[in-house]
Design an enzyme around this catalytic site. Structure first.
Site, PDB file in Angstrom:
ATOM      1  N   ASP A 144      -9.579   7.610   7.845  1.00 58.44           N
ATOM      2  CA  ASP A 144      -9.335   6.817   6.629  1.00 58.44           C
ATOM      3  C   ASP A 144     -10.006   5.453   6.721  1.00 58.44           C
ATOM      4  OD1 ASP A 144      -8.340   6.496   4.066  1.00 58.44           O
ATOM      5  OD2 ASP A 144      -6.435   5.657   4.729  1.00 58.44           O
ATOM      6  N   GLY A 156       3.883   1.022   2.347  1.00 61.63           N
ATOM      7  CA  GLY A 156       4.937   0.097   1.945  1.00 61.63           C
ATOM      8  C   GLY A 156       4.361  -1.295   1.780  1.00 61.63           C
ATOM      9  N   GLY A 160       0.820  -1.204   0.000  1.00 62.66           N
ATOM     10  CA  GLY A 160       0.000   0.000   0.000  1.00 62.66           C
ATOM     11  C   GLY A 160       0.845   1.240   0.000  1.00 62.66           C
TER      12      GLY A 160
END
Length: 382
Positions: A192, A79, A76
């Protein structure tokens, strides 16, 4: 005197150059102070859990078989993520920061600051961290069923999500958010929440993950603003997208989108060519107004779901995605409505209603269809 002045200047330059040569991990350790005695004492005084465990690079390399491709679970914005096995037989997931990623460094520190202090059955458990030269890694509990989007948006895997499992996941996510907003020591806004940031354990219990964008609020703080808008298209509330304002109600908006995705099996950006709506919100809203809300239900469910509960979930989803944050329910309200057969208010107009016919009309009336009056905010896709 001139010699003394020259020596002083050279000494200053030497100290400056020495500080500049510090490696990134040394700087990070200074900033984090994760294992310092002072930090541990402060946590103890605050009644918080002690500092996280530090894992050596040797331990992580051994556990992940030197970060082999066979052990890689995914990748992602932060990393790559690798599965690992410790000497004591514990399975772990290692989140490895991409070197040179400035944003990843901030996420690294933020996750340790936020999730390292929280414990809840619907939050992923952070076990520790590793810093070695330019490497930064977060070590989590390993969850064998990957993320929710792995099941939800794949026509084959979605078949394994029956109604009971879906409702269990919805309810678990809601309880996890309620804990963040109200019941934990810290008041946390996730910022998020999305399908890929909900992980599933062996028995399909949902666990909210990825707190790199999360923010800690004061006990009496209601909202905050930021100039750096980061998040994922389709899940961000209108007030966050437009003016950078976020609160518990912006998390509620993201939850509403996720709820509608879970019951429909469709992404937030879903567009039905036979209808004018250009996204999932518009599709559900149109069906709701027509009295056909249950038409949005995932076809793989057939008719094997309780109609009243499914309709209640749809209505709660629409309440959460209302355009005005004022009318959106708190997560305490959401948990109560999900768990009880109570009267639920009718939803007001949702956000982001786009109409295909209007868009086509506006495009055809313009002299140059490639030119429009819209501007966009730079948003980091995650």
């Amino acid at each position: 005197m001139a010699c003394v002045g020259l020596i002083a200047i050279l000494t200053t330059l030497s100290v400056y150059c020495t500080r500049k040569r510090k490696t990134r991990d040394e700087v990070a350790e200074e900033e984090l102070e994760l294992d310092s005695p002072t930090n541990k004492e402060r946590h103890a005084e605050d009644g918080e859990q002690p500092s996280l465990s530090f894992f050596s690079i040797k331990t992580i390399m051994t556990a992940t078989n030197n970060f082999s491709n066979e052990n890689q679970l995914g990748q992602g914005g932060f990393g790559s993520v690798y599965k690992g096995l410790l000497d004591n037989g514990l399975d772990i997931a290692v989140k490895r920061l991409s070197q040179g990623s400035r944003q990843g460094t901030q996420e690294f520190k933020n996750e340790i600051k936020v999730i390292g202090r929280l414990q809840h059955r619907n939050l992923v458990k952070l076990l520790g961290y590793c810093i070695h030269k330019g490497e930064r890694m977060l070590i989590y509990e390993y969850l064998p069923n990957k993320s929710l989007d792995f099941f939800l948006f794949d026509s084959n895997h979605r078949m394994s999500l029956d109604w009971d499992t879906r409702f269990h996941i919805i309810f678990g996510i809601a309880r996890g958010l309620l804990y963040l907003h109200q019941d934990s020591r810290l008041k946390i806004i996730h910022r998020d929440l999305k399908a890929s940031n909900v992980l599933l354990d062996a028995t399909m219990n949902p666990k909210i993950s990825d707190f790199g964008m999360a923010r800690i609020f004061g006990e009496d703080q209601l909202e905050a603003k930021t100039r750096q808008i980061v998040g994922t298209y389709g899940y961000m509330s209108p007030e966050y997208v437009m003016i950078g304002q976020y609160s518990v109600k912006s998390d509620a908006f993201s939850f509403g989108i996720l709820l509608l995705e879970i019951i429909s099996g469709k992404r937030s950006t879903y567009c039905d060519k036979e209808r004018s709506s250009l996204n999932l919100i518009g599709q559900v809203w149109d069906l709701w107004k027509e009295g056909k809300a249950l038409d949005i239900m995932d076809s793989t469910l057939g008719k094997s779901y309780p109609l009243d509960t499914a309709l209640r979930c749809t209505q709660i989803g629409l309440l959460c995605v209302q355009e005005s944050a004022f009318y959106r329910p708190s997560m305490l309200d959401v948990v109560f409505m999900l768990g009880n057969e109570v009267s639920i208010p009718s939803p007001h107009k949702p956000a982001f209603l786009f109409n295909y016919e209007i868009k086509q009309s506006e495009s055809s009336s313009s002299g140059d269809p490639s030119v429009n009056a819209m501007t966009t905010t730079s948003i980091d896709a995650r």
